[in-house]
Scaffold this active site. Structure first.
Site, short mmCIF file in Angstrom:
data_model
loop_
_atom_site.label_atom_id
_atom_site.label_comp_id
_atom_site.label_asym_id
_atom_site.label_seq_id
_atom_site.Cartn_x
_atom_site.Cartn_y
_atom_site.Cartn_z
N ASN A 6 52.36 -31.82 -31.16
CA ASN A 6 51.81 -32.94 -30.40
C ASN A 6 51.71 -32.68 -28.90
OD1 ASN A 6 54.73 -33.10 -30.79
ND2 ASN A 6 54.64 -34.98 -29.61
N HIS A 7 52.33 -31.65 -28.38
CA HIS A 7 52.23 -31.34 -26.95
C HIS A 7 51.24 -30.21 -26.67
CE1 HIS A 7 55.56 -33.96 -26.08
NE2 HIS A 7 56.31 -33.34 -26.97
N HIS A 85 54.17 -30.94 -38.74
CA HIS A 85 54.79 -31.34 -37.47
C HIS A 85 54.82 -32.86 -37.42
CE1 HIS A 85 56.00 -30.16 -33.40
NE2 HIS A 85 55.41 -31.26 -33.00
N HIS A 110 59.18 -30.45 -35.56
CA HIS A 110 59.01 -31.46 -34.51
C HIS A 110 60.33 -32.00 -33.98
CE1 HIS A 110 57.45 -34.60 -31.95
NE2 HIS A 110 58.12 -35.51 -32.64
N HIS A 112 63.30 -30.76 -33.80
CA HIS A 112 64.14 -29.76 -33.13
C HIS A 112 65.55 -29.66 -33.70
CE1 HIS A 112 61.56 -29.49 -29.27
NE2 HIS A 112 60.92 -30.26 -30.12
#
Length: 192
Positions: A6-7, A85, A110, A112
């Site tokens: 998403n980043h 993700h 996603h 982490h």
């Protein structure tokens, strides 16, 4: 193969790079006008990168595109890995169940935080809710703890900085047959 999330487009210039890259892929459901690709085949392994829709702003639902992407990949190889993700574990589990028997593995990313749920589903698909993070674990998902905590407590924008220390490489190792059926999945956690 490197998958993104998403980043992806927060860095200037990444679009031009992704247009040319064959080994760095962005979520396939980012929309048809975004630069880059969401599927790649390297050394007989297809990788599909998708972004979940629960609690993340995915431009296109992964459910709208996943079946066509799997069929597209299957034309080239029976070994298909899906990097999903997504924020919600329920969505990751549902996607793995939906794809069971049609792909080799569904690997969640996603959050982490490596989850302790690697398994082989009935149809022969390996699955894990989150493969974990490669980076500094003496942190808040890779960010200096004091900065992440300050942002959470004050709700004010704060520029994050990468943390240092406690670096680990995390992921999974999946074994499979030539036909793409998973025979094993093992968590990987290596201090660096």
């Amino acid at each position: 193969m490197v998958t993104l999330g998403n980043h992806t487009y927060r860095r200037d210039g990444i679009g031009a790079y992704l247009e040319k890259s064959e080994r760095v892929i962005r979520p396939a459901n980012m929309g048809k006008w975004t630069p880059g690709r969401g599927v790649a085949v390297v050394n007989g392994v297809a990788v599909i990168n998708l972004m979940g829709q629960l609690f993340i702003d995915a431009p296109v639902s992964p459910w709208e595109v996943v079946d066509a992407l799997v069929e597209e990949a299957r034309v080239q190889t029976p070994v298909i890995v899906v990097d999903f993700h997504a924020e919600a574990t329920s969505e990751k589990v549902a996607m793995a169940q939906w794809l069971d028997g049609r792909v080799t593995a569904v690997i969640g990313t996603h959050t982490h935080v490596q989850t302790n749920d690697p398994r082989i589903l009935r149809g022969g698909t390996a699955a894990v809710t989150d493969a974990g993070m490669t980076g500094p674990h003496d942190s808040v998902i890779g960010v200096k703890s004091e900065l992440a905590i300050r942002r959470m407590r004050t709700r004010l924008p704060i520029r994050f900085e990468p943390a240092e220390g406690g670096v680990r490489l995390e992921g999974v190792v999946v074994d499979c047959t030539d036909e793409g059926r998973a025979t094993g999945i093992e968590l990987l956690r290596v201090p660096v």
